[in-house]
Design a protein around this motif. Structure first.
Motif, short mmCIF file in Angstrom:
data_model
loop_
_atom_site.label_atom_id
_atom_site.label_comp_id
_atom_site.label_asym_id
_atom_site.label_seq_id
_atom_site.Cartn_x
_atom_site.Cartn_y
_atom_site.Cartn_z
N ILE A 1 44.47 41.13 45.27
CA ILE A 1 44.47 40.58 46.62
C ILE A 1 43.84 39.20 46.64
N LEU A 2 42.73 39.04 45.93
CA LEU A 2 42.04 37.74 45.88
C LEU A 2 42.97 36.65 45.35
N ASN A 3 43.70 36.95 44.29
CA ASN A 3 44.59 35.95 43.70
C ASN A 3 45.86 35.74 44.53
N TYR A 4 46.37 36.79 45.15
CA TYR A 4 47.51 36.61 46.06
C TYR A 4 47.10 35.74 47.26
N GLY B 1 37.97 31.95 54.12
CA GLY B 1 38.38 33.32 53.84
C GLY B 1 37.67 33.88 52.62
N ALA B 2 37.47 35.19 52.60
CA ALA B 2 36.85 35.85 51.45
C ALA B 2 37.39 37.27 51.35
N VAL B 3 37.23 37.86 50.18
CA VAL B 3 37.69 39.23 49.93
C VAL B 3 36.49 40.06 49.49
N HIS C 1 35.31 48.22 52.65
CA HIS C 1 35.60 48.61 51.27
C HIS C 1 36.33 47.47 50.55
N GLU C 2 36.39 47.61 49.24
CA GLU C 2 36.96 46.55 48.41
C GLU C 2 38.39 46.22 48.79
N GLY C 3 38.69 44.94 48.73
CA GLY C 3 40.04 44.47 49.03
C GLY C 3 40.23 43.98 50.44
N THR C 4 39.25 44.22 51.33
CA THR C 4 39.38 43.79 52.72
C THR C 4 39.12 42.29 52.85
#
Length: 254
Positions: free
Chosen positions: A78-81, A193-195, A218-221
């Motif tokens: 998600i971070l890289n997308y 923005g951040a993940v 949780h992770e990915g949000t």
């Protein structure tokens, strides 16, 4: 410094840059081959190495996101997308894969409703990247100049009308393209923005552990940083409007 020394130094710098680019390209090609063979962990490793020399393009982040996704590392994907989408918001492939990766996360957040024209405006801006809008503005400006010449040099009324109104339209496109490019440039520089990268994190009412627990992420949000003034804590906002403080170490800026 003599001209000869400047020339030699320039040649050396160009040579180093060329070697660095070739090495990055070689690593990226190896990563692509590893991905095709199904060795996704190796692909991640090689993409990360290639990124040390040339990890600034939307294609790089998209490919790295794909490799992370195949490894089941959805927050990293998600971070890289998200980084790829920031550089190339008009890519339907990036948007599709980003939504697919988000479907694997725990938190399902419904965005706040907004006026239709705001959504429409954002969608238009995201049709192309910043460079795409810049190129569109340049092309429109050249066409406007040509149409102005048609207006002044045309010997028929129809040609003068075409030149006049066509130039007005092209000049309007120039203005809009520059506004859209500037808007994307501001967003790219803001990096708000951040993940969430921690498996779970408690969002607090104040920037300290003694603050009241508001909710758990949780992770990915994805979150938006609205107060970046502190080193160890950041005030964040979710797409649904919820606001709170969370530790800096629990997130990674897009």
């Amino acid at each position: 410094m003599s001209l000869r020394k400047i020339y030699i130094l320039t040649i050396l710098l160009c040579s180093v840059w060329s070697v660095s680019r070739a090495n990055a390209q070689s690593l990226a090609e190896q990563a692509g081959m590893a991905y095709q063979k199904g060795d996704y962990a190796k692909a991640v490793e090689l993409y990360e190495q290639s990124g040390e020399q040339d990890g600034t393009s939307a294609a790089y982040f998209y490919n790295l996101g794909n490799a992370y996704y195949k490894c089941g590392r959805y927050p990293d994907a998600i971070l890289n997308y998200e980084r790829a989408a920031l550089l190339d918001p008009g890519s339907s492939d990036v948007r599709f894969n980003l939504e697919l990766a988000h479907s694997k996360t725990i938190d399902k957040i419904t965005p706040e409703s907004e006026m239709f024209f705001v959504t429409w405006y954002k969608n238009i801006i995201d049709m192309m990247s910043m460079d795409g809008w810049a190129r569109t503005g340049i092309v429109a400006f050249v066409l406007a100049c040509v149409l102005i010449l048609v207006f002044f040099l045309g010997n028929k009324v129809v040609w003068k009308k075409l030149g006049f109104f066509g130039a007005l339209v092209m000049l309007a496109v120039v203005v809009m393209a520059n506004v859209f490019a500037w808007t994307q440039h501001q967003e790219l520089n803001a990096r708000s923005g951040a993940v969430v990268m921690s498996s779970s994190v408690v969002v607090k009412s104040t920037p300290n552990e003694s603050g009241t627990d508001l909710f758990v992420l949780h992770e990915g949000t994805r979150v938006e940083i609205i107060d970046d003034s502190m080193k160890e804590w950041k005030e964040i906002r979710l797409a649904d409007g919820k606001v709170g403080w969370m530790p800096t170490e629990a997130m990674e800026v897009i």
